[in-house]
Design a protein around this motif. Structure first.
Motif, PDB file in Angstrom:
ATOM      1  N   LEU A 232       1.027  -1.491   0.182  1.00  0.00           N
ATOM      2  CA  LEU A 232       0.462  -0.042  -0.109  1.00  0.00           C
ATOM      3  C   LEU A 232       0.901   1.115   0.207  1.00  0.00           C
ATOM      4  N   MET A 233       1.943   1.545   0.711  1.00  0.00           N
ATOM      5  CA  MET A 233       3.541   2.559   0.703  1.00  0.00           C
ATOM      6  C   MET A 233       2.473   3.798   0.966  1.00  0.00           C
ATOM      7  N   PRO A 234       2.052   3.080   2.458  1.00  0.00           N
ATOM      8  CA  PRO A 234       2.055   4.944   2.356  1.00  0.00           C
ATOM      9  C   PRO A 234       3.197   5.861   2.781  1.00  0.00           C
ATOM     10  N   GLU A 235       2.982   7.092   2.615  1.00  0.00           N
ATOM     11  CA  GLU A 235       4.240   7.407   2.556  1.00  0.00           C
ATOM     12  C   GLU A 235       5.251   8.501   3.346  1.00  0.00           C
ATOM     13  N   ARG A 236       4.211   7.898   4.524  1.00  0.00           N
ATOM     14  CA  ARG A 236       5.332   8.067   6.495  1.00  0.00           C
ATOM     15  C   ARG A 236       4.919   6.580   6.923  1.00  0.00           C
ATOM     16  N   ILE A 237       5.538   6.442   8.006  1.00  0.00           N
ATOM     17  CA  ILE A 237       5.449   5.295   8.419  1.00  0.00           C
ATOM     18  C   ILE A 237       5.711   5.578  10.248  1.00  0.00           C
ATOM     19  N   ALA A 238       4.961   5.569  11.407  1.00  0.00           N
ATOM     20  CA  ALA A 238       5.995   5.286  12.918  1.00  0.00           C
ATOM     21  C   ALA A 238       5.371   3.975  13.300  1.00  0.00           C
TER      22      ALA A 238
END
Length: 450
Positions: A232-238
């Motif tokens: 899905l490649m979210p722009e950011r990951i925490a």
């Protein structure tokens, strides 16, 4: 070597979203005149230069997630929305009365709790009421936290239409056993669907919150979760470390220490997750945050203009962060102030035409210097050792830094400190060397660094 470092540095350490950290603040408040004077000064300093930031705490959730350490209230009674929103808007108007100009909102974040517990109509009313006597900065960043399972397309549409361009979905882990244990169920298809809807609507940045170290979590579940996330490649990951604080959060007692990975296992979970994220195209920004190269967060990191405050890492370095709602914290550059944590007490103070403040802290010149130093380490991976900073460091501090250099965590000379790639794992520990209030033997309020 790495195992020895983990054993040494896996101790309770602040996350440094502020300095001094919240446990150091006093319960007393200064005079309202002095507080309001600082607020006015902060507004003048921030608004004309970069705009201001607003954080709104929306504390309600329909279901209890047993891993959560946030300030929240569990209820299915949505009638609570109206009185709470009116209290927040009354509080905002009180701030607004202090300003000698039109506020320019650069950054606005809805946190919780579960912000999408609130109806789209109420969220629209809340934001439009704030913005009706304010301006939106041309480079604004409006974001909100969302539970994938209860966030609707109407929520996404409504918030996008009032200016929101970022959304953060709390995913945590896709493993069914882990989800059952923490009472947080998010299947992949639900997350996929809501992510695709957000992008279709026009959101420029999607973030996923993931957690390592959860009860019943295995290496295989982290691998499976991140492999699905990479589709899905979210722009950011925490990619957060689970904070086990059962003495503060009683619901964390629903599972035992035997359910949790030990130190070595927990570190292996992080290392595997980080390896998979980097191989998928993400960059390690620091303190559990990862970003794609195309995202503004990475660009700010590379250009050394990243900032950190109570909302975590961000690209909008304003000098004023106003916290609205129960338990919210405001950062007025030289003063921190926190609202009453209990919703009923918060609403009562607002209804009585009082500030909802519970405690505050005014920074000394030393605090301001150390705050800048810690921010440089956490955001830029580099610190210039100025004569001013040197005046606050002890012989013991320099000895500690020399040891960290010998361990490969930093490169350090008379003028500059630079965090190495290995040191990024221990970033909180490096920051703590500069913390004048930190004593590892007395820090029971914080989660372990690893």
């Amino acid at each position: 070597m790495i195992e020895e470092l983990i054993k040494k540095y896996n101790v309770p350490v602040p996350r440094y979203t502020s300095y001094p950290t919240a446990p150091c603040w006093g319960d007393s408040l200064g005079t309202m005149d002095s507080i309001e004077s600082i607020i006015k000064k902060s507004f003048r300093k921030s608004n004309t230069k970069s705009g201001i930031s607003i954080y709104i705490h929306l504390p309600y959730c329909e279901n209890l997630c047993t891993f959560c350490a946030c300030n929240r209230i569990i209820t299915k009674n949505h009638k609570v929305e109206d009185s709470y929103i009116e209290a927040v808007l009354t509080e905002w108007q009180r701030y607004r009365s202090l300003f000698d100009g039109t506020p320019i909102i650069r950054e606005l974040h809805l946190g919780g709790g579960t912000p999408t517990f609130f109806s789209p109509e109420n969220l629209k009313y809340l934001i439009e009421s704030i913005m009706k006597d304010a301006k939106m900065h041309e480079s604004h960043e409006f974001s909100f936290e969302a539970h994938p399972g209860i966030t609707t397309e109407e929520h996404l549409d409504t918030l996008y239409n009032v200016g929101f361009n970022r959304v953060s979905f709390g995913v945590q882990d896709f493993d069914e056993i882990v989800q059952e244990t923490i009472n947080r169920k998010n299947d992949y298809e639900t997350v996929k669907s809501i992510t695709e809807k957000a992008r279709e609507i026009g959101y420029s940045s999607v973030n996923y919150d993931l957690i390592y170290g959860l009860p019943k979590q295995k290496l295989s579940s982290v691998e499976d979760t991140i492999e699905k996330v990479a589709l899905l490649m979210p722009e950011r990951i925490a990619f957060y470390s689970y904070a086990h604080v059962p003495w503060k959060m009683k619901m964390q007692r629903t599972f035992t220490d035997e359910d949790l990975p030990d130190n070595a296992e927990k570190r292996a979970l992080y290392e595997k997750g980080k390896e998979l994220l980097i191989s998928s195209g993400y960059y390690d920004i620091g303190l559990d945050h990862f970003s794609l190269e195309s995202d503004d967060l990475y660009k700010a990191y590379k250009e050394r203009r990243l900032h950190r405050n109570f909302m975590g890492y961000n690209t909008s370095h304003t000098k004023m962060l106003i916290g609205l709602g129960a338990s919210s914290i405001s950062d007025f550059d030289t003063m921190y102030i926190q609202n009453e944590k209990h919703v009923s007490k918060y609403e009562k103070k607002i209804q009585e035409n009082r500030w909802a403040y519970e405690r505050s802290y005014i920074l000394t010149p030393e605090d301001e210097c150390i705050k800048r130093a810690i921010l440089d380490i956490a955001c830029k991976r580099q610190l210039s050792i100025t004569p001013e900073i040197r005046t606050y460091l002890t012989k013991s501090d320099f000895e500690t830094l020399s040891v960290m250099q010998s361990e490969g965590l930093i490169m350090f000379d008379e003028d500059t400190l630079t965090v190495t790639d290995l040191g990024m794992i221990f970033l909180r520990n490096i920051c703590s060397v500069f913390d004048r209030n930190y004593d590892v033997n007395k820090q029971f309020n914080f989660s372990k660094s690893i």
